[in-house]
Scaffold this active site. Structure first.
Site, mmCIF file in Angstrom:
data_model
loop_
_atom_site.group_PDB
_atom_site.id
_atom_site.type_symbol
_atom_site.label_atom_id
_atom_site.label_comp_id
_atom_site.label_asym_id
_atom_site.label_seq_id
_atom_site.Cartn_x
_atom_site.Cartn_y
_atom_site.Cartn_z
ATOM 1 C CG ASP A 1 -2.920 -8.263 5.323
ATOM 2 O OD1 ASP A 1 -1.879 -8.331 4.635
ATOM 3 O OD2 ASP A 1 -4.006 -7.836 4.873
ATOM 4 C CG HIS B 1 -0.232 -11.428 -3.824
ATOM 5 N ND1 HIS B 1 -0.886 -12.322 -3.007
ATOM 6 C CD2 HIS B 1 -0.439 -10.213 -3.276
ATOM 7 C CE1 HIS B 1 -1.474 -11.652 -2.029
ATOM 8 N NE2 HIS B 1 -1.214 -10.376 -2.167
ATOM 9 N NE ARG C 1 -3.818 -2.260 2.181
ATOM 10 C CZ ARG C 1 -3.647 -3.564 2.338
ATOM 11 N NH1 ARG C 1 -2.491 -4.045 2.733
ATOM 12 N NH2 ARG C 1 -4.653 -4.396 2.116
ATOM 13 C CD GLU D 1 1.856 -10.271 -0.187
ATOM 14 O OE1 GLU D 1 1.949 -9.051 -0.458
ATOM 15 O OE2 GLU D 1 0.913 -10.740 0.452
ATOM 16 C CG HIS E 1 -1.215 -5.633 -4.260
ATOM 17 N ND1 HIS E 1 -0.101 -5.596 -3.440
ATOM 18 C CD2 HIS E 1 -2.064 -6.546 -3.698
ATOM 19 C CE1 HIS E 1 -0.272 -6.442 -2.439
ATOM 20 N NE2 HIS E 1 -1.445 -7.028 -2.562
#
Ligand code: BGC
Length: 346
Positions: A245, A175, A79, A309, A104
């Site tokens: 996350d 991803h 982000r 990632e 992304h």
């Protein structure tokens, strides 16, 4: 060998697929749309084969979901807060794709492009992509490549490269989501090891507001391997985003020879080691996967796959003070990011 699918991509042309194989029986399928990893089939010692990554039944389903399954993400993965940043004293506004923030690379990021096959062999494929000045709001023309290589010790090495003709932040990643059980199941029963002393807390929108925090004494401490379920949703940082996350700042500091993370299937018969030149790993426990079409009939539930990632820390264009290399790529320099996922069957 390249294969055209009967189904068409959003540009009206067929998807073009390729299958790679190593000497140990690992079989990997990719497509040009999004330079996407579609399937990773790992043979186990008893002769059975496990599919290690999440995917859909057909390529035509990939442009229809928002999970970024196996896709190459760019120009800027993760982000950018309020879709803005300052670069050399100038304000740059990029195109938002998640509320006011950019996620992304914007609404038409690199995952939604047709990449060109540059070269291919049994064990390697190289894709290229040109991104024009102003693409998703980013300055300058950018040329990118994605190289996927299989080795006989069951590594898939993914190398992203980019050059620019004007300064621009660049953060490319794949991803891919893993579930080493080889079936639709709750991935929180996997054991995970992440070699990181710090993580980056975020708000409900996934934006870091307060800087890095020590993992010691928190549910984010994976320095000793543990089941993901053990401390799941046990604190406010996780509750804000329905699980893990978050970016972890790696101990490896860009040393691709050192292991950065390790994952075990529930029965421990398939393991995976992660190596990367990137400073951080975003561990995403698949919190928003519900409803994403699956390879078998039906769809995934939340927490049935996880992503690791390799990236710069999220919102780095707004945080030059963070302890990692500069995320801005300048003309004359080359962005190179290498990540290897090594599958260890038993
Ligand atoms: C993000 C998640 C998001 C997922 C799919 C991850 O990298 O951190 O918040 O839901 O990508 O878009």
């Amino acid at each position: 060998m390249l294969r055209n699918t009967p189904a068409s991509a959003p540009d009206g042309l067929p998807f073009r697929l390729i299958t790679l194989r190593n000497g140990a029986g690992l079989v990997v399928t990719l497509m040009d749309w999004g330079a996407t990893l579609l399937s990773v089939r790992v043979p186990l010692s008893d002769g059975t084969v496990r599919e290690a990554i999440l995917g859909c039944a057909g390529p035509e389903q990939y442009p229809q979901h928002e999970a970024y399954f196996g896709a190459s993400v760019g120009r800027y993965a993760n982000r950018i807060a309020d879709s803005r940043f300052e670069l050399d004293g100038k304000e740059i506004n990029v195109v938002p794709s998640q509320g006011v923030n950019q996620l992304h690379g914007g609404p038409e990021g690199f995952d939604k492009r047709r990449w060109t096959y540059q070269s291919q062999s049994d064990r390697e494929v190289v894709f290229s992509l040109d991104s024009a000045d102003g693409d998703q709001g980013f300055p300058g023309n950018l040329k990118a490549t994605a190289r996927y290589t299989l080795t006989d010790d069951n590594r898939i090495t993914i190398e992203y490269r980019a050059t620019v003709d004007a300064p621009c932040p660049v953060n490319m990643t794949n991803h891919v989501y893993f579930n080493l059980n080889g079936e639709r199941s709750d991935v929180r029963n996997h054991k995970l090891h992440i070699l990181a002393d710090e993580y980056l807390p975020v708000d409900e929108g996934g934006i870091p507001r307060s800087g890095l925090k020590a993992v010691a004494g928190t549910s984010f401490d994976f320095r000793t391997a543990k089941r993901i379920a053990d401390d799941f949703l046990s604190d406010d940082d996780q509750k804000k985003v329905q699980g893990y996350d978050h970016a972890f700042l790696l101990q490896t500091q860009g040393d691709v020879r050192r292991e950065a993370a390790h994952l075990w299937s529930d029965d421990e018969r398939l393991q995976m080691a992660v190596y990367t030149t990137a400073p951080a790993l975003q561990f995403y426990s698949g919190n928003f996967l519900k409803g994403t079409p699956s390879r078998e009939p039906g769809s995934y539930e939340a927490w049935q796959g996880l992503a690791l990632e390799s990236e710069f820390l999220p919102d780095s264009p707004n945080h030059p003070e963070w302890p990692q290399p500069d995320c801005v790529l300048r003309p004359g320099d080359e962005y190179i990011s290498v990540t290897a996922y090594q599958f260890i069957p038993a």
